[in-house]
Motif scaffolding. Structure first.
Motif, mmCIF file in Angstrom:
data_model
loop_
_atom_site.group_PDB
_atom_site.id
_atom_site.type_symbol
_atom_site.label_atom_id
_atom_site.label_comp_id
_atom_site.label_asym_id
_atom_site.label_seq_id
_atom_site.Cartn_x
_atom_site.Cartn_y
_atom_site.Cartn_z
ATOM 1 N N GLU A 145 1.001 -1.149 -0.053
ATOM 2 C CA GLU A 145 -0.039 0.219 0.064
ATOM 3 C C GLU A 145 0.723 1.401 0.074
ATOM 4 O OE1 GLU A 145 -3.914 0.292 2.279
ATOM 5 O OE2 GLU A 145 -2.563 1.304 3.666
ATOM 6 N N PHE A 146 0.406 2.335 -0.684
ATOM 7 C CA PHE A 146 1.107 3.599 -0.823
ATOM 8 C C PHE A 146 0.214 4.618 -0.533
ATOM 9 C CE2 PHE A 146 3.262 7.168 -2.438
ATOM 10 C CZ PHE A 146 4.452 7.038 -2.200
ATOM 11 N N ASN A 147 0.394 5.332 0.554
ATOM 12 C CA ASN A 147 -0.441 6.598 0.915
ATOM 13 C C ASN A 147 0.462 7.817 0.675
ATOM 14 O OD1 ASN A 147 -2.829 4.952 1.965
ATOM 15 N ND2 ASN A 147 -1.366 4.329 3.529
ATOM 16 N N VAL A 148 -0.478 8.883 0.236
ATOM 17 C CA VAL A 148 0.202 10.243 0.255
ATOM 18 C C VAL A 148 -1.115 11.429 0.809
ATOM 19 C CG1 VAL A 148 1.149 12.020 -1.320
ATOM 20 C CG2 VAL A 148 1.360 9.493 -1.926
ATOM 21 N N GLN A 149 -0.423 12.094 1.532
ATOM 22 C CA GLN A 149 -1.117 13.123 2.411
ATOM 23 C C GLN A 149 -0.673 14.355 2.040
ATOM 24 O OE1 GLN A 149 -3.294 12.802 6.333
ATOM 25 N NE2 GLN A 149 -1.374 13.703 6.949
ATOM 26 N N GLY A 150 -1.364 15.341 1.641
ATOM 27 C CA GLY A 150 -0.758 16.887 1.175
ATOM 28 C C GLY A 150 -1.420 17.897 2.176
ATOM 29 N N LEU A 151 -0.572 18.798 2.729
ATOM 30 C CA LEU A 151 -0.765 19.718 3.726
ATOM 31 C C LEU A 151 -0.325 20.927 3.126
ATOM 32 C CD1 LEU A 151 0.593 16.769 5.511
ATOM 33 C CD2 LEU A 151 -0.229 18.300 7.263
ATOM 34 N N VAL A 152 -0.988 21.954 3.562
ATOM 35 C CA VAL A 152 -0.721 23.383 3.268
ATOM 36 C C VAL A 152 -0.808 24.168 4.539
ATOM 37 C CG1 VAL A 152 -1.195 25.356 1.779
ATOM 38 C CG2 VAL A 152 -1.371 23.087 0.623
ATOM 39 N N THR A 153 0.270 24.917 5.079
ATOM 40 C CA THR A 153 0.064 25.527 6.132
ATOM 41 C C THR A 153 -0.439 24.644 7.513
ATOM 42 O OG1 THR A 153 -1.936 26.471 5.809
ATOM 43 C CG2 THR A 153 -0.233 27.790 4.881
ATOM 44 N N ASP A 154 -0.083 23.251 7.322
ATOM 45 C CA ASP A 154 -0.423 22.297 8.350
ATOM 46 C C ASP A 154 -1.852 21.936 8.571
ATOM 47 O OD1 ASP A 154 2.244 22.522 9.265
ATOM 48 O OD2 ASP A 154 2.014 23.966 11.020
ATOM 49 N N ILE A 155 -2.326 22.238 7.308
ATOM 50 C CA ILE A 155 -3.840 21.892 7.105
ATOM 51 C C ILE A 155 -3.727 20.721 6.075
ATOM 52 C CG2 ILE A 155 -6.091 22.606 6.576
ATOM 53 C CD1 ILE A 155 -5.200 25.330 7.230
ATOM 54 N N VAL A 156 -4.273 19.644 6.477
ATOM 55 C CA VAL A 156 -4.562 18.447 5.434
ATOM 56 C C VAL A 156 -5.535 18.825 4.378
ATOM 57 C CG1 VAL A 156 -5.140 16.154 5.213
ATOM 58 C CG2 VAL A 156 -3.891 16.826 7.226
ATOM 59 N N VAL A 157 -5.067 18.997 3.001
ATOM 60 C CA VAL A 157 -5.967 19.569 1.823
ATOM 61 C C VAL A 157 -6.365 18.037 0.925
ATOM 62 C CG1 VAL A 157 -5.286 21.775 2.176
ATOM 63 C CG2 VAL A 157 -4.028 20.181 0.647
ATOM 64 N N GLY A 158 -5.842 17.192 1.240
ATOM 65 C CA GLY A 158 -5.960 15.845 0.036
ATOM 66 C C GLY A 158 -5.318 14.776 0.752
ATOM 67 N N LYS A 159 -5.703 13.548 0.540
ATOM 68 C CA LYS A 159 -5.287 12.269 0.523
ATOM 69 C C LYS A 159 -5.267 11.226 -0.802
ATOM 70 C CE LYS A 159 -6.035 12.247 5.516
ATOM 71 N NZ LYS A 159 -6.524 11.661 6.706
ATOM 72 N N THR A 160 -4.476 10.558 -0.956
ATOM 73 C CA THR A 160 -4.660 9.595 -1.971
ATOM 74 C C THR A 160 -3.829 8.283 -1.344
ATOM 75 O OG1 THR A 160 -4.041 11.320 -3.690
ATOM 76 C CG2 THR A 160 -3.651 9.060 -4.381
ATOM 77 N N LYS A 161 -4.644 7.141 -1.955
ATOM 78 C CA LYS A 161 -4.183 5.633 -1.563
ATOM 79 C C LYS A 161 -4.187 4.881 -2.725
ATOM 80 C CE LYS A 161 -5.674 1.659 1.087
ATOM 81 N NZ LYS A 161 -6.809 1.228 2.024
ATOM 82 N N ILE A 162 -2.908 4.194 -2.971
ATOM 83 C CA ILE A 162 -2.443 3.476 -4.136
ATOM 84 C C ILE A 162 -2.433 2.162 -3.615
ATOM 85 C CG2 ILE A 162 -1.182 3.074 -6.266
ATOM 86 C CD1 ILE A 162 -0.669 6.256 -5.959
ATOM 87 N N SER A 163 -2.902 1.097 -4.184
ATOM 88 C CA SER A 163 -2.847 -0.197 -3.855
ATOM 89 C C SER A 163 -2.613 -1.191 -5.070
ATOM 90 C CB SER A 163 -4.099 -0.722 -2.871
ATOM 91 O OG SER A 163 -5.009 -0.727 -3.793
ATOM 92 N N ASN A 164 -2.302 -0.846 -6.135
ATOM 93 C CA ASN A 164 -1.936 -1.533 -7.192
ATOM 94 C C ASN A 164 -0.653 -1.472 -7.708
ATOM 95 O OD1 ASN A 164 -2.415 1.004 -8.284
ATOM 96 N ND2 ASN A 164 -3.733 0.299 -9.716
ATOM 97 N N MET A 165 0.190 -0.904 -7.137
ATOM 98 C CA MET A 165 1.821 -0.876 -7.582
ATOM 99 C C MET A 165 2.103 -2.254 -7.677
ATOM 100 S SD MET A 165 2.678 2.685 -5.182
ATOM 101 C CE MET A 165 4.197 2.760 -6.003
ATOM 102 N N THR A 166 3.133 -2.276 -8.566
ATOM 103 C CA THR A 166 3.808 -3.621 -9.078
ATOM 104 C C THR A 166 5.043 -3.688 -8.095
ATOM 105 O OG1 THR A 166 5.203 -2.450 -10.620
ATOM 106 C CG2 THR A 166 3.200 -3.341 -11.303
ATOM 107 N N ALA A 167 5.359 -5.156 -8.068
ATOM 108 C CA ALA A 167 6.613 -5.323 -7.149
ATOM 109 C C ALA A 167 7.945 -4.803 -7.789
ATOM 110 C CB ALA A 167 6.586 -7.111 -6.986
ATOM 111 N N ILE A 168 8.956 -4.652 -6.757
ATOM 112 C CA ILE A 168 10.146 -4.307 -7.175
ATOM 113 C C ILE A 168 11.222 -5.565 -7.229
ATOM 114 C CG2 ILE A 168 11.988 -2.664 -6.899
ATOM 115 C CD1 ILE A 168 10.080 -0.638 -5.358
ATOM 116 N N GLN A 169 11.941 -5.639 -8.439
ATOM 117 C CA GLN A 169 12.653 -6.938 -8.604
ATOM 118 C C GLN A 169 13.943 -6.624 -7.690
ATOM 119 O OE1 GLN A 169 11.565 -9.506 -9.873
ATOM 120 N NE2 GLN A 169 9.934 -8.631 -10.277
ATOM 121 N N SER A 170 14.632 -7.694 -7.488
ATOM 122 C CA SER A 170 15.912 -7.387 -6.615
ATOM 123 C C SER A 170 17.034 -6.685 -7.387
ATOM 124 C CB SER A 170 16.636 -8.816 -6.337
ATOM 125 O OG SER A 170 16.753 -9.449 -7.569
#
Length: 244
Positions: A145-170
């Protein structure tokens, strides 16, 4: 005449002759457990001191090996033991080297674009970022899972959640494009972004990124904060680097 005949009958008796020979053989045969015949010991439990194995008891043989038998002193024993220990140690070191957990780094690269949409009450922005994820392990890493949260002047203005990212090879690095939707509803920021008297409407955006990964039968959580400047008054498609 009578005496001579008596001696002849004794010498010609076959049973008596065989008994005397067997006695001489047993007398000269060393005792059980003795190498030179001088030390005392018990009779052989298998042949019972007769020097012969009874029929039907072949499966109950007892082997007596002298102490100076070369089979009791194998050659190069220490060498074989040392080689075995060295091979085992080498295998353990190789296993630890390839399976020891290594670091996985999350690196923001740049802001690719900022798309701004004005509405009567809000300023909607779509900020697209480029990030690199580096896997230093010798095994693939699965991004859960990958979560991103955006803040402007310490105020949360947006969130994004990504769960379909592929694996990273060795031992590889992979780049991902992350888009974050930021609806700004604050009246003061809306007035600032929509003002026509200001040429550059700069906002300092903080992105809090959290990534859950899984590898080697365990999970980890990586986090990274970035600070980037964006223009909330107009569209911008010119990539520029970000700071951490």
């Amino acid at each position: 005449m009578g005496t001579q005949g008596h001696h002849s009958s004794i010498s010609e008796d076959p049973d008596l002759t065989a008994g005397m020979e067997r006695g001489k053989t047993l007398f000269n045969f060393p005792s059980y457990g003795s190498m030179n015949g001088n030390s005392t010991g018990d009779t052989c439990p298998t042949c019972r001191g007769t020097g012969r194995i009874p029929r039907g008891h072949e499966d109950q043989l007892v082997a007596v090996i002298p102490c100076n038998d070369v089979r009791l002193k194998p050659r190069r024993t220490k060498l074989y033991v040392c080689i075995s220990m060295a091979v085992c140690l080498l295998l353990c070191c190789l296993i630890l080297f390839f399976l020891f957990p290594r670091s996985i780094t999350l690196t923001p690269v740049s802001v690719l674009s900022v798309m701004v949409y004005f509405t009567p009450d809000t300023v909607d922005m779509e900020v697209t970022n480029l990030i690199n994820i580096t896997n230093n392990n010798f095994v693939p890493v699965q991004i859960v899972e990958f979560n991103v949260q955006g803040l402007v002047t310490d105020i949360v203005v947006g969130k994004t959640k990504i769960s379909n990212m592929t694996a990273i090879q060795s031992r590889s690095q992979k780049s991902y494009t992350i888009r974050v939707d930021l609806p700004i509803e604050d009246k003061g920021l809306n007035t600032y972004c929509k003002s026509s008297s200001i040429k550059i409407h700069t906002l300092f955006l903080e992105l809090q990124m959290t990534m859950n990964i899984s590898y080697l039968s365990h999970t980890e959580q990586l986090s990274m904060n970035t600070f980037e400047y964006i223009d909330c008054g107009t569209n911008s498609t010119i990539p520029h680097p970000v700071s951490r």
